[in-house]
Write a protein that holds these residues in place. Structure first.
Motif, PDB file in Angstrom:
ATOM      1  N   GLY A   1       0.943  -1.103  -0.051  1.00  0.00           N
ATOM      2  CA  GLY A   1      -0.062  -0.182   0.059  1.00  0.00           C
ATOM      3  C   GLY A   1       0.849   1.053  -0.091  1.00  0.00           C
ATOM      4  N   PHE A   2       2.031   1.158   0.760  1.00  0.00           N
ATOM      5  CA  PHE A   2       2.738   2.420   0.709  1.00  0.00           C
ATOM      6  C   PHE A   2       3.532   2.540  -0.530  1.00  0.00           C
ATOM      7  CE2 PHE A   2       6.931   4.171   1.466  1.00  0.00           C
ATOM      8  CZ  PHE A   2       6.537   5.446   2.276  1.00  0.00           C
ATOM      9  N   GLY A   3       4.050   1.567  -0.921  1.00  0.00           N
ATOM     10  CA  GLY A   3       4.456   1.667  -2.527  1.00  0.00           C
ATOM     11  C   GLY A   3       3.602   2.208  -3.600  1.00  0.00           C
ATOM     12  N   MET A   4       2.526   1.737  -3.206  1.00  0.00           N
ATOM     13  CA  MET A   4       1.329   2.034  -4.675  1.00  0.00           C
ATOM     14  C   MET A   4       1.297   3.771  -4.284  1.00  0.00           C
ATOM     15  SD  MET A   4      -0.929  -1.230  -4.846  1.00  0.00           S
ATOM     16  CE  MET A   4      -1.917  -0.530  -5.923  1.00  0.00           C
ATOM     17  N   GLY A   5       1.143   3.874  -3.134  1.00  0.00           N
ATOM     18  CA  GLY A   5       0.563   5.156  -2.794  1.00  0.00           C
ATOM     19  C   GLY A   5       1.715   6.277  -3.060  1.00  0.00           C
ATOM     20  N   TYR A   6       3.007   5.945  -2.888  1.00  0.00           N
ATOM     21  CA  TYR A   6       3.852   6.766  -2.996  1.00  0.00           C
ATOM     22  C   TYR A   6       4.363   6.976  -4.523  1.00  0.00           C
ATOM     23  CZ  TYR A   6       8.950   8.613  -3.035  1.00  0.00           C
ATOM     24  OH  TYR A   6      10.015   9.211  -3.114  1.00  0.00           O
ATOM     25  N   GLY A   7       4.131   5.939  -5.088  1.00  0.00           N
ATOM     26  CA  GLY A   7       4.008   5.759  -6.999  1.00  0.00           C
ATOM     27  C   GLY A   7       3.179   6.517  -7.391  1.00  0.00           C
ATOM     28  N   LEU A   8       1.932   6.747  -6.913  1.00  0.00           N
ATOM     29  CA  LEU A   8       0.932   7.542  -7.600  1.00  0.00           C
ATOM     30  C   LEU A   8       1.261   9.073  -7.101  1.00  0.00           C
ATOM     31  CD1 LEU A   8      -2.293   5.386  -6.825  1.00  0.00           C
ATOM     32  CD2 LEU A   8      -1.220   5.812  -9.061  1.00  0.00           C
ATOM     33  N   ASP A   9       1.500   9.395  -5.969  1.00  0.00           N
ATOM     34  CA  ASP A   9       1.939  10.484  -5.462  1.00  0.00           C
ATOM     35  C   ASP A   9       2.952  11.146  -6.500  1.00  0.00           C
ATOM     36  OD1 ASP A   9      -0.117  11.275  -3.685  1.00  0.00           O
ATOM     37  OD2 ASP A   9       1.189  10.548  -1.900  1.00  0.00           O
ATOM     38  N   ARG A  10       3.986  10.295  -6.665  1.00  0.00           N
ATOM     39  CA  ARG A  10       5.060  10.900  -7.494  1.00  0.00           C
ATOM     40  C   ARG A  10       4.609  10.925  -8.947  1.00  0.00           C
ATOM     41  NH1 ARG A  10      10.123  12.390  -5.908  1.00  0.00           N
ATOM     42  NH2 ARG A  10      11.174  11.319  -7.442  1.00  0.00           N
ATOM     43  N   LEU A  11       3.865  10.330  -9.482  1.00  0.00           N
ATOM     44  CA  LEU A  11       3.293  10.116 -10.809  1.00  0.00           C
ATOM     45  C   LEU A  11       2.461  11.447 -10.964  1.00  0.00           C
ATOM     46  CD1 LEU A  11       3.080   8.518 -13.507  1.00  0.00           C
ATOM     47  CD2 LEU A  11       1.033   7.451 -12.460  1.00  0.00           C
ATOM     48  N   PHE A  12       1.630  11.837 -10.092  1.00  0.00           N
ATOM     49  CA  PHE A  12       0.580  12.867 -10.273  1.00  0.00           C
ATOM     50  C   PHE A  12       1.050  14.118  -9.765  1.00  0.00           C
ATOM     51  CE2 PHE A  12      -2.613   9.409 -10.257  1.00  0.00           C
ATOM     52  CZ  PHE A  12      -2.539   9.196 -11.799  1.00  0.00           C
ATOM     53  N   GLY A  13       2.265  13.944  -8.943  1.00  0.00           N
ATOM     54  CA  GLY A  13       2.762  15.111  -8.350  1.00  0.00           C
ATOM     55  C   GLY A  13       1.935  15.808  -7.154  1.00  0.00           C
ATOM     56  N   THR A  14       1.140  14.916  -6.513  1.00  0.00           N
ATOM     57  CA  THR A  14       0.254  15.376  -5.438  1.00  0.00           C
ATOM     58  C   THR A  14       0.806  15.451  -4.036  1.00  0.00           C
ATOM     59  OG1 THR A  14      -0.656  13.268  -5.070  1.00  0.00           O
ATOM     60  CG2 THR A  14      -1.778  14.665  -6.786  1.00  0.00           C
ATOM     61  N   ILE A  15       0.246  16.017  -2.976  1.00  0.00           N
ATOM     62  CA  ILE A  15       0.727  15.856  -1.813  1.00  0.00           C
ATOM     63  C   ILE A  15       0.381  14.474  -1.402  1.00  0.00           C
ATOM     64  CG2 ILE A  15       0.410  18.296  -1.094  1.00  0.00           C
ATOM     65  CD1 ILE A  15      -2.510  17.328  -0.174  1.00  0.00           C
ATOM     66  N   PRO A  16       0.938  14.080  -0.186  1.00  0.00           N
ATOM     67  CA  PRO A  16       0.997  12.436  -0.107  1.00  0.00           C
ATOM     68  C   PRO A  16      -0.487  12.079   0.289  1.00  0.00           C
ATOM     69  CG  PRO A  16       1.897  13.777   1.703  1.00  0.00           C
ATOM     70  CD  PRO A  16       1.736  14.682   0.668  1.00  0.00           C
ATOM     71  N   ILE A  17      -1.512  12.317  -0.439  1.00  0.00           N
ATOM     72  CA  ILE A  17      -2.883  12.025  -0.116  1.00  0.00           C
ATOM     73  C   ILE A  17      -2.903  10.514  -0.522  1.00  0.00           C
ATOM     74  CG2 ILE A  17      -4.002  12.867  -2.291  1.00  0.00           C
ATOM     75  CD1 ILE A  17      -5.649  12.584   0.931  1.00  0.00           C
ATOM     76  N   PHE A  18      -2.400  10.129  -1.639  1.00  0.00           N
ATOM     77  CA  PHE A  18      -2.546   8.511  -2.014  1.00  0.00           C
ATOM     78  C   PHE A  18      -1.572   7.753  -1.211  1.00  0.00           C
ATOM     79  CE2 PHE A  18      -3.458  10.647  -6.343  1.00  0.00           C
ATOM     80  CZ  PHE A  18      -4.663  10.253  -6.419  1.00  0.00           C
ATOM     81  N   LEU A  19      -0.394   8.423  -0.824  1.00  0.00           N
ATOM     82  CA  LEU A  19       0.260   7.787   0.212  1.00  0.00           C
ATOM     83  C   LEU A  19      -0.610   7.260   1.473  1.00  0.00           C
ATOM     84  CD1 LEU A  19       3.312   6.759   0.795  1.00  0.00           C
ATOM     85  CD2 LEU A  19       3.357   8.782   2.312  1.00  0.00           C
ATOM     86  N   VAL A  20      -1.185   8.143   1.806  1.00  0.00           N
ATOM     87  CA  VAL A  20      -1.962   7.881   3.358  1.00  0.00           C
ATOM     88  C   VAL A  20      -3.036   6.990   2.883  1.00  0.00           C
ATOM     89  CG1 VAL A  20      -3.736   8.811   4.945  1.00  0.00           C
ATOM     90  CG2 VAL A  20      -1.397  10.075   4.409  1.00  0.00           C
ATOM     91  N   ILE A  21      -3.870   7.127   1.784  1.00  0.00           N
ATOM     92  CA  ILE A  21      -4.905   6.360   1.495  1.00  0.00           C
ATOM     93  C   ILE A  21      -4.578   4.757   1.260  1.00  0.00           C
ATOM     94  CG2 ILE A  21      -6.673   5.983  -0.441  1.00  0.00           C
ATOM     95  CD1 ILE A  21      -7.113   9.026  -0.465  1.00  0.00           C
TER      96      ILE A  21
END
Length: 121
Positions: free
Chosen positions: A54-74
């Protein structure tokens, strides 16, 4: 009574006792005989794997979309939930296997010698 007669009686008695005991059951190291520590490590590994995925997927999506760590938390929370669900499933499986083994052992212990012989126990 002479000694040879008594020795013969003892041999026959010993043969009868050995016949009633039956062959010794050799338990091989299988999935059923894992120690409790091994089962605990299995559950911990499942929990950590869920969190890391979950952490890896969230971190990857945040890096991909350039967002704040919302995907990381979710996704970390979703990974935690998935890890708990997998861990609970493993616990139920282990409990079911242990209850089946206990019921099987109790059934053989409750049965008389004739009943055990009929079932091959």
């Amino acid at each position: 009574m002479s000694d040879p007669d008594q020795a013969e009686r003892l041999r026959r008695l010993e043969a009868k006792i050995n016949a009633l005991k039956g062959p010794k059951e050799v338990r091989k190291h299988t999935d059923e005989s894992y120690s409790q520590a091994h089962l605990a490590w299995r559950m911990v590994t499942e929990m950590v794997a869920g969190l890391l995925i979950g952490f890896g997927m969230g971190y990857g999506l945040d890096r991909l979309f350039g967002t704040i760590p919302i995907f990381l938390v979710i996704f970390t929370l979703l990974g935690l939930a998935a890890g708990i669900k997998t861990m609970m499933r493993s616990a139920r499986e282990i409990q079911r296997d242990q209850q089946a083994g206990t019921a099987r052992d109790n059934g053989a212990a409750d049965a008389g010698p004739d009943e055990r012989a009929r079932h091959g126990d």
